[in-house]
Design a protein around this motif. Structure first.
Motif, PDB file in Angstrom:
ATOM      1  N   ASN A 107      31.882  28.705  28.659  1.00 34.94           N
ATOM      2  CA  ASN A 107      32.039  27.285  28.708  1.00 34.94           C
ATOM      3  C   ASN A 107      31.904  26.384  29.692  1.00 34.94           C
ATOM      4  N   GLY A 108      31.614  27.506  30.966  1.00 35.03           N
ATOM      5  CA  GLY A 108      31.470  27.857  32.588  1.00 35.03           C
ATOM      6  C   GLY A 108      32.596  27.400  33.517  1.00 35.03           C
ATOM      7  N   LYS A 109      32.878  27.520  34.631  1.00 36.71           N
ATOM      8  CA  LYS A 109      34.032  27.459  35.513  1.00 36.71           C
ATOM      9  C   LYS A 109      34.031  26.721  36.655  1.00 36.71           C
ATOM     10  N   ALA A 110      34.521  26.380  37.519  1.00 36.28           N
ATOM     11  CA  ALA A 110      34.898  25.812  38.679  1.00 36.28           C
ATOM     12  C   ALA A 110      34.278  27.019  39.643  1.00 36.28           C
ATOM     13  N   LEU A 111      34.025  25.846  40.318  1.00 42.92           N
ATOM     14  CA  LEU A 111      33.814  26.160  41.429  1.00 42.92           C
ATOM     15  C   LEU A 111      34.498  27.779  42.670  1.00 42.92           C
ATOM     16  N   ASP A 112      33.925  28.775  42.886  1.00 41.27           N
ATOM     17  CA  ASP A 112      35.286  29.778  43.508  1.00 41.27           C
ATOM     18  C   ASP A 112      33.833  30.754  44.858  1.00 41.27           C
ATOM     19  N   PHE A 113      34.620  30.867  45.392  1.00 38.41           N
ATOM     20  CA  PHE A 113      34.044  32.269  46.166  1.00 38.41           C
ATOM     21  C   PHE A 113      33.144  33.197  45.611  1.00 38.41           C
ATOM     22  N   GLU A 114      33.568  33.754  44.743  1.00 36.40           N
ATOM     23  CA  GLU A 114      33.365  35.077  44.075  1.00 36.40           C
ATOM     24  C   GLU A 114      31.871  34.404  43.041  1.00 36.40           C
ATOM     25  N   VAL A 115      31.701  33.508  42.605  1.00 40.07           N
ATOM     26  CA  VAL A 115      30.286  32.594  42.159  1.00 40.07           C
ATOM     27  C   VAL A 115      29.439  32.739  43.485  1.00 40.07           C
ATOM     28  N   LEU A 116      29.991  31.991  44.213  1.00 39.10           N
ATOM     29  CA  LEU A 116      29.227  32.343  45.553  1.00 39.10           C
ATOM     30  C   LEU A 116      28.080  33.505  46.059  1.00 39.10           C
ATOM     31  N   ASP A 117      29.473  34.673  46.082  1.00 42.84           N
ATOM     32  CA  ASP A 117      28.745  36.132  46.505  1.00 42.84           C
ATOM     33  C   ASP A 117      28.397  36.840  45.082  1.00 42.84           C
ATOM     34  N   GLU A 118      27.891  36.064  44.466  1.00 43.98           N
ATOM     35  CA  GLU A 118      27.605  36.763  43.252  1.00 43.98           C
ATOM     36  C   GLU A 118      26.314  36.745  43.694  1.00 43.98           C
ATOM     37  N   LEU A 119      26.614  35.347  43.824  1.00 46.40           N
ATOM     38  CA  LEU A 119      24.456  34.316  43.701  1.00 46.40           C
ATOM     39  C   LEU A 119      23.696  35.386  45.085  1.00 46.40           C
ATOM     40  N   LEU A 120      24.966  35.487  46.046  1.00 48.47           N
ATOM     41  CA  LEU A 120      23.530  36.532  47.041  1.00 48.47           C
ATOM     42  C   LEU A 120      23.922  37.945  46.380  1.00 48.47           C
ATOM     43  N   ASP A 121      24.189  38.269  46.216  1.00 51.56           N
ATOM     44  CA  ASP A 121      23.850  39.392  45.601  1.00 51.56           C
ATOM     45  C   ASP A 121      22.782  39.890  44.533  1.00 51.56           C
ATOM     46  N   LEU A 122      22.761  38.445  43.636  1.00 51.93           N
ATOM     47  CA  LEU A 122      21.350  38.618  43.228  1.00 51.93           C
ATOM     48  C   LEU A 122      20.331  38.599  43.958  1.00 51.93           C
ATOM     49  N   VAL A 130      19.158  35.985  52.482  1.00 46.98           N
ATOM     50  CA  VAL A 130      18.723  34.514  51.654  1.00 46.98           C
ATOM     51  C   VAL A 130      18.423  33.576  52.726  1.00 46.98           C
ATOM     52  N   ASP A 131      17.862  32.777  52.121  1.00 43.34           N
ATOM     53  CA  ASP A 131      17.117  31.458  52.810  1.00 43.34           C
ATOM     54  C   ASP A 131      18.175  30.329  52.763  1.00 43.34           C
ATOM     55  N   TYR A 132      18.960  30.690  51.193  1.00 44.19           N
ATOM     56  CA  TYR A 132      19.088  28.827  51.533  1.00 44.19           C
ATOM     57  C   TYR A 132      20.191  28.981  50.210  1.00 44.19           C
ATOM     58  N   PHE A 133      21.755  27.796  49.677  1.00 43.81           N
ATOM     59  CA  PHE A 133      21.704  27.875  49.039  1.00 43.81           C
ATOM     60  C   PHE A 133      20.954  26.304  48.678  1.00 43.81           C
ATOM     61  N   MET A 134      21.353  25.826  47.577  1.00 36.91           N
ATOM     62  CA  MET A 134      20.605  24.362  46.829  1.00 36.91           C
ATOM     63  C   MET A 134      21.803  23.989  45.681  1.00 36.91           C
ATOM     64  N   MET A 135      22.273  22.450  45.939  1.00 36.09           N
ATOM     65  CA  MET A 135      23.677  21.880  45.652  1.00 36.09           C
ATOM     66  C   MET A 135      24.093  20.307  44.901  1.00 36.09           C
ATOM     67  N   GLU A 166      21.682  20.634  62.245  1.00 35.00           N
ATOM     68  CA  GLU A 166      22.673  21.982  61.742  1.00 35.00           C
ATOM     69  C   GLU A 166      23.539  21.335  60.060  1.00 35.00           C
ATOM     70  N   VAL A 167      23.538  22.090  59.703  1.00 34.33           N
ATOM     71  CA  VAL A 167      23.467  21.852  58.208  1.00 34.33           C
ATOM     72  C   VAL A 167      25.445  22.518  57.564  1.00 34.33           C
ATOM     73  N   PRO A 168      25.998  22.391  56.572  1.00 38.98           N
ATOM     74  CA  PRO A 168      27.210  23.588  55.637  1.00 38.98           C
ATOM     75  C   PRO A 168      26.283  24.966  55.836  1.00 38.98           C
ATOM     76  N   GLY A 169      26.846  25.727  55.957  1.00 36.67           N
ATOM     77  CA  GLY A 169      26.839  26.995  56.343  1.00 36.67           C
ATOM     78  C   GLY A 169      28.395  27.909  54.905  1.00 36.67           C
ATOM     79  N   TYR A 170      27.529  29.171  54.693  1.00 41.51           N
ATOM     80  CA  TYR A 170      28.248  30.179  53.650  1.00 41.51           C
ATOM     81  C   TYR A 170      28.104  31.622  54.301  1.00 41.51           C
ATOM     82  N   ARG A 171      29.139  32.095  54.870  1.00 37.56           N
ATOM     83  CA  ARG A 171      28.389  33.834  54.510  1.00 37.56           C
ATOM     84  C   ARG A 171      26.649  33.251  56.107  1.00 37.56           C
ATOM     85  N   GLY A 172      26.769  32.530  57.009  1.00 40.72           N
ATOM     86  CA  GLY A 172      25.537  32.522  57.384  1.00 40.72           C
ATOM     87  C   GLY A 172      23.894  31.797  56.574  1.00 40.72           C
TER      88      GLY A 172
END
Length: 261
Positions: A107-122, A130-135, A166-172
């Protein structure tokens, strides 16, 4: 048309005098990404142009600029939501493969750091770069709330782009806001969900991530004077962009759907 890599050619470790058996070739799938036309006419009445173009507010220029802005925003929309039908190219929601989806539950989930980490791993087509996140802006606000909730952590992690912005970032990795990412998606019994993307940008080799496409002989947004209308006192200027989107490597695009907050 381009070739999307499936399997690398194999290699082996060989001792002195050994027999070379690593002879398998790389395999590819041919993919075709089509261009479409984003287009509109700026029509300005002769009387309006003659009487309301003072003080630097040239009405024809204003209307052309407005149409050009709409062309750019239509591309931002199709970049995410393009269906591949009705003359639209396929956007990221349709291009991302099922094996590149992060784990967000039934049913989906709230945003957390684990989701962002998994996206980077994929995202693996550039060996972990990895060049970008988009949201959507809604999700970006949730990310900032996560940082504030850490207590003592800085919310000022930013990435400087080549332009100096400059734009927001996560793990660079820079986070790009695109409000065309839908926030009314459903997953399981939940609704009003959204999707986060992560990926790479092609470097010209046609082997990595996504790349915008345009016509080689007519690159970018074109502004073409059409002339006077045959039946009205109006000057017509056509604004158009022959554009599309390619995904050169499926390992260069990942997504997390069902984000609830």
């Amino acid at each position: 048309a381009y070739n999307r890599e499936n399997v690398l050619g194999d290699v082996q470790v060989l001792g002195v005098g050994g027999t070379i058996t690593a002879k398998a070739a790389a395999t590819f799938t041919q993919v075709t990404s089509t261009l479409t036309t984003i287009i509109g006419d700026a029509e300005v009445n002769g009387l309006i142009q003659a009487t309301r173009s003072g003080d630097g507010n040239d009405q024809q220029a204003v209307q052309i600029a407005s149409k050009a802005k709409s062309v750019g925003r239509k591309y931002q929309d199709m970049l995410v939501n393009g269906t591949g039908s009705s003359n639209e190219y396929e956007g990221m929601l349709n291009l991302v493969s099922s094996g590149q989806m992060a784990t967000t539950g039934t049913n989906g989930k709230a945003l957390d750091f684990e989701v962002l980490d998994e996206l980077l791993d994929l995202v693996t087509d550039k060996d972990g770069e990895v060049d970008y996140f988009m949201m959507h802006a809604r999700t970006l606000r949730s990310y900032m709330a996560l940082l504030r909730g850490l207590g003592g952590a800085s919310i000022n992690e930013v990435v400087a782009l080549p332009s100096g912005r400059e734009v927001p970032g996560y793990r660079g990795v820079p986070i790009f806001r695109n409000d065309w990412v839908p926030v009314n998606q459903s997953k399981g019994n939940g609704s009003n969900h959204t999707t986060i993307f992560a990926g790479t940008l092609d470097d010209g080799s046609r082997m990595h991530g996504i790349a915008g496409l345009t016509a080689e002989q007519a690159a970018g947004i074109q502004v073409v004077p059409v002339g006077e209308s045959e039946t009205k006192d109006e000057s017509i200027t056509r604004i158009k962009w022959y554009s599309g989107l390619a995904l050169f490597s499926e390992k260069g695009l990942a997504a997390a759907d069902g984000i609830t907050n």
